[in-house]
Enzyme design. Structure first.
Site, PDB file in Angstrom:
ATOM      1  N   ARG A  90       0.829  -1.211   0.000  1.00  0.00           N
ATOM      2  CA  ARG A  90       0.000   0.000   0.000  1.00  0.00           C
ATOM      3  C   ARG A  90       0.863   1.260   0.000  1.00  0.00           C
ATOM      4  NH1 ARG A  90      -2.705  -2.799  -2.177  1.00  0.00           N
ATOM      5  NH2 ARG A  90      -4.515  -3.877  -1.415  1.00  0.00           N
ATOM      6  N   GLU A  93       1.999   1.511  -3.519  1.00  0.00           N
ATOM      7  CA  GLU A  93       0.856   1.996  -4.293  1.00  0.00           C
ATOM      8  C   GLU A  93       0.657   3.498  -4.069  1.00  0.00           C
ATOM      9  OE1 GLU A  93      -3.650   0.472  -5.034  1.00  0.00           O
ATOM     10  OE2 GLU A  93      -3.026   0.652  -2.932  1.00  0.00           O
ATOM     11  N   SER A 116      15.057  15.029   0.237  1.00  0.00           N
ATOM     12  CA  SER A 116      16.018  14.035   0.694  1.00  0.00           C
ATOM     13  C   SER A 116      15.333  12.899   1.445  1.00  0.00           C
ATOM     14  CB  SER A 116      17.049  14.683   1.626  1.00  0.00           C
ATOM     15  OG  SER A 116      17.922  13.705   2.153  1.00  0.00           O
TER      16      SER A 116
END
Length: 148
Positions: A90, A93, A116
């Site tokens: 997830r 995703e 960064s």
């Protein structure tokens, strides 16, 4: 050491942590480090300084090999097997869906550069919500302008 849930180091850390009932937060407090940093270090994502590695080793009664492994520079590579974990997937995703928007917003707000992932703070918290508790992850990264 890169994150591998089957590695002897990770197995020993998890086994001792569960046997003792010591939470990740207690470990972080014990070494006076941020929670997410502590968990990431103990799961092999970055090295722990000697003092902190020895302190968690003593608290969890870890073997000397595990304490030494906590201090080694890891290989930061993708582990395809880990990506099959629903929680980790997830996050992947989320970056696949929102990554281009984050990039566009960073460029609009800061100019040509990146956030960064090395010089950053990552915080985690649980927030109560009437529709179900919420997971709050905050990433506070330093902007690094490109120099041409």
């Amino acid at each position: 050491m890169a994150y591998d849930p089957t590695s002897p180091v990770i197995t020993e850390i998890e086994q001792r942590r569960l046997e003792t009932g010591i939470s990740w937060q207690k470990l972080a407090d014990h070494i006076d480090r941020p929670l997410v940093w502590t968990v990431a270090a103990m799961l092999g994502s970055h090295p722990m300084p000697n003092t902190e590695a020895r302190a968690v080793g003593e608290l969890l009664d870890l073997g000397p090999e595990t304490v030494a492994a906590l201090q080694r520079q890891p290989y930061r590579t993708e582990n395809a097997a880990v990506l099959t974990d629903p929680t980790i997937y997830r996050f992947v995703e989320l970056i696949n869906v929102y990554g281009p928007a984050f990039k566009a917003l960073i460029h609009e707000e800061f100019g040509d550069g990146i956030m960064s992932a090395i010089n950053c703070n990552v915080n985690f918290e649980r927030r109560a919500d009437p529709d179900g508790d919420r997971v709050v992850v905050t990433i506070d990264g330093k902007f690094l302008p490109y120099h041409w």
